[in-house]
Design an enzyme around this catalytic site. Structure first.
Site, PDB file in Angstrom:
ATOM      1  N   PRO A  86     -20.855 -15.448 -15.577  1.00  0.00           N
ATOM      2  CA  PRO A  86     -21.585 -14.628 -14.600  1.00  0.00           C
ATOM      3  C   PRO A  86     -22.269 -15.454 -13.513  1.00  0.00           C
ATOM      4  O   PRO A  86     -22.622 -14.913 -12.469  1.00  0.00           O
ATOM      5  CB  PRO A  86     -22.618 -13.875 -15.448  1.00  0.00           C
ATOM      6  CG  PRO A  86     -22.570 -14.466 -16.806  1.00  0.00           C
ATOM      7  CD  PRO A  86     -21.305 -15.238 -16.953  1.00  0.00           C
ATOM      8  N   GLU A 113     -23.425 -16.215 -26.901  1.00  0.00           N
ATOM      9  CA  GLU A 113     -24.557 -16.281 -25.973  1.00  0.00           C
ATOM     10  C   GLU A 113     -24.295 -17.184 -24.770  1.00  0.00           C
ATOM     11  O   GLU A 113     -24.949 -17.101 -23.759  1.00  0.00           O
ATOM     12  CB  GLU A 113     -25.803 -16.774 -26.713  1.00  0.00           C
ATOM     13  CG  GLU A 113     -26.492 -15.695 -27.499  1.00  0.00           C
ATOM     14  CD  GLU A 113     -26.872 -14.482 -26.653  1.00  0.00           C
ATOM     15  OE1 GLU A 113     -27.571 -14.675 -25.648  1.00  0.00           O
ATOM     16  OE2 GLU A 113     -26.471 -13.367 -27.000  1.00  0.00           O
ATOM     17  N   ARG A 150      -0.236  -9.120  -9.218  1.00  0.00           N
ATOM     18  CA  ARG A 150       0.335  -8.132  -8.279  1.00  0.00           C
ATOM     19  C   ARG A 150       0.636  -8.737  -6.914  1.00  0.00           C
ATOM     20  O   ARG A 150       1.412  -8.192  -6.150  1.00  0.00           O
ATOM     21  CB  ARG A 150      -0.563  -6.897  -8.152  1.00  0.00           C
ATOM     22  CG  ARG A 150      -1.869  -7.121  -7.452  1.00  0.00           C
ATOM     23  CD  ARG A 150      -2.746  -5.881  -7.491  1.00  0.00           C
ATOM     24  NE  ARG A 150      -2.376  -4.836  -6.541  1.00  0.00           N
ATOM     25  CZ  ARG A 150      -2.623  -4.882  -5.236  1.00  0.00           C
ATOM     26  NH1 ARG A 150      -3.240  -5.924  -4.703  1.00  0.00           N
ATOM     27  NH2 ARG A 150      -2.268  -3.897  -4.453  1.00  0.00           N
ATOM     28  N   ASP A 164      -3.853  -3.369   1.540  1.00  0.00           N
ATOM     29  CA  ASP A 164      -4.909  -3.296   0.527  1.00  0.00           C
ATOM     30  C   ASP A 164      -6.291  -3.241   1.148  1.00  0.00           C
ATOM     31  O   ASP A 164      -6.530  -3.843   2.193  1.00  0.00           O
ATOM     32  CB  ASP A 164      -4.910  -4.571  -0.339  1.00  0.00           C
ATOM     33  CG  ASP A 164      -3.869  -4.536  -1.423  1.00  0.00           C
ATOM     34  OD1 ASP A 164      -3.341  -3.459  -1.696  1.00  0.00           O
ATOM     35  OD2 ASP A 164      -3.599  -5.613  -1.989  1.00  0.00           O
TER      36      ASP A 164
END
Ligand code: ADE
Length: 222
Positions: A86, A113, A150, A164
């Site tokens: 993150p 963790e 893709r 897109d």
């Protein structure tokens, strides 16, 4: 392209890679995806891959040794080693384009963790898929694999991703299919006109309008 995914939970990926476009890309050998359980690389006599954090604190921390050894076994000069975390760079479509040009991706999924800080030293890139915390890097790496595969040549028609959302920092324009009127809502007249110049103009203007309304931050980044 070859993608190695280092995870303690390879079964999590089965559904995602055995359906639809990714499944076809694998079958047609546009991409080879290997799920590698780094527990197989631990030298711990009890097969452990984690331990308690130095300095105290909650939870378990992934130890460096299994991941270091696993990456060493897989890495070549053509590899790009990516850690899902993150606190990594926030993943965007332009990064997906860059990654789609690589020959070999190694994606490391953390879990528990956290992971020993020294694991960062063997990575070329750290990526986050958004400002929220997942239980591990698995779901993040599925999103990255899906968005990169893709874009590989021949996986979907080039036309499909030229328009897109996020290309040119614009969101996609609205699209419609039959019927012409549904629950009182009509397809915009211009789309039925057959005038391709007018249609392109309409679509560009709608993209711009939608981006201004929903994601003005994208226009600031031009
Ligand atoms: N691991 C946990 N949360 C994550 C996130 N948001 N992106 C990438 N990896 C993660």
């Amino acid at each position: 392209m070859k993608i190695d995914i280092l995870t303690l939970f390879p079964d999590m990926f089965q559904g995602v890679f055995s359906e639809s476009i990714i499944k076809r890309a694998i079958e047609e050998k546009k991409v080879e995806i290997n799920l590698v359980n780094f527990r197989d690389f631990t030298k711990d006599p009890h097969n452990k891959v984690d331990d308690t954090p130095y300095g105290g604190g909650a939870g378990m921390v992934l130890a460096p040794q299994p991941i270091f050894d696993c990456v060493k076994a897989l890495r070549t000069e053509e590899s790009k080693v990516i850690l899902l975390t993150p606190d990594g760079e926030v993943y965007k479509q332009n990064r997906a384009y860059n990654l789609s040009k690589e020959k070999h991706l190694i994606l490391i999924c953390g879990h528990y963790e956290g992971f020993d800080e020294r694991i960062r030293s063997i990575c070329d890139l750290e990526l986050s898929i958004g400002d929220y915390v997942l239980t591990g890097g698995e779901v993040a790496s599925m999103a990255i694999v899906d968005s990169v595969v893709r874009l590989l040549p021949g996986v979907i028609t080039e036309e499909s991703h030229i328009n897109d959302s996020f290309n040119n920092n614009l969101l996609d324009y609205p699209t419609y299919t039959k019927p012409r009127v549904y629950e009182g809502m009509e397809v915009p007249e211009v789309l039925l006109s057959g005038d391709h110049k007018k249609i392109a103009e309409y679509r560009y203007n709608e993209s711009l309008k939608r981006t201004k309304e929903r994601r003005p931050d994208l226009l600031d980044n031009q």
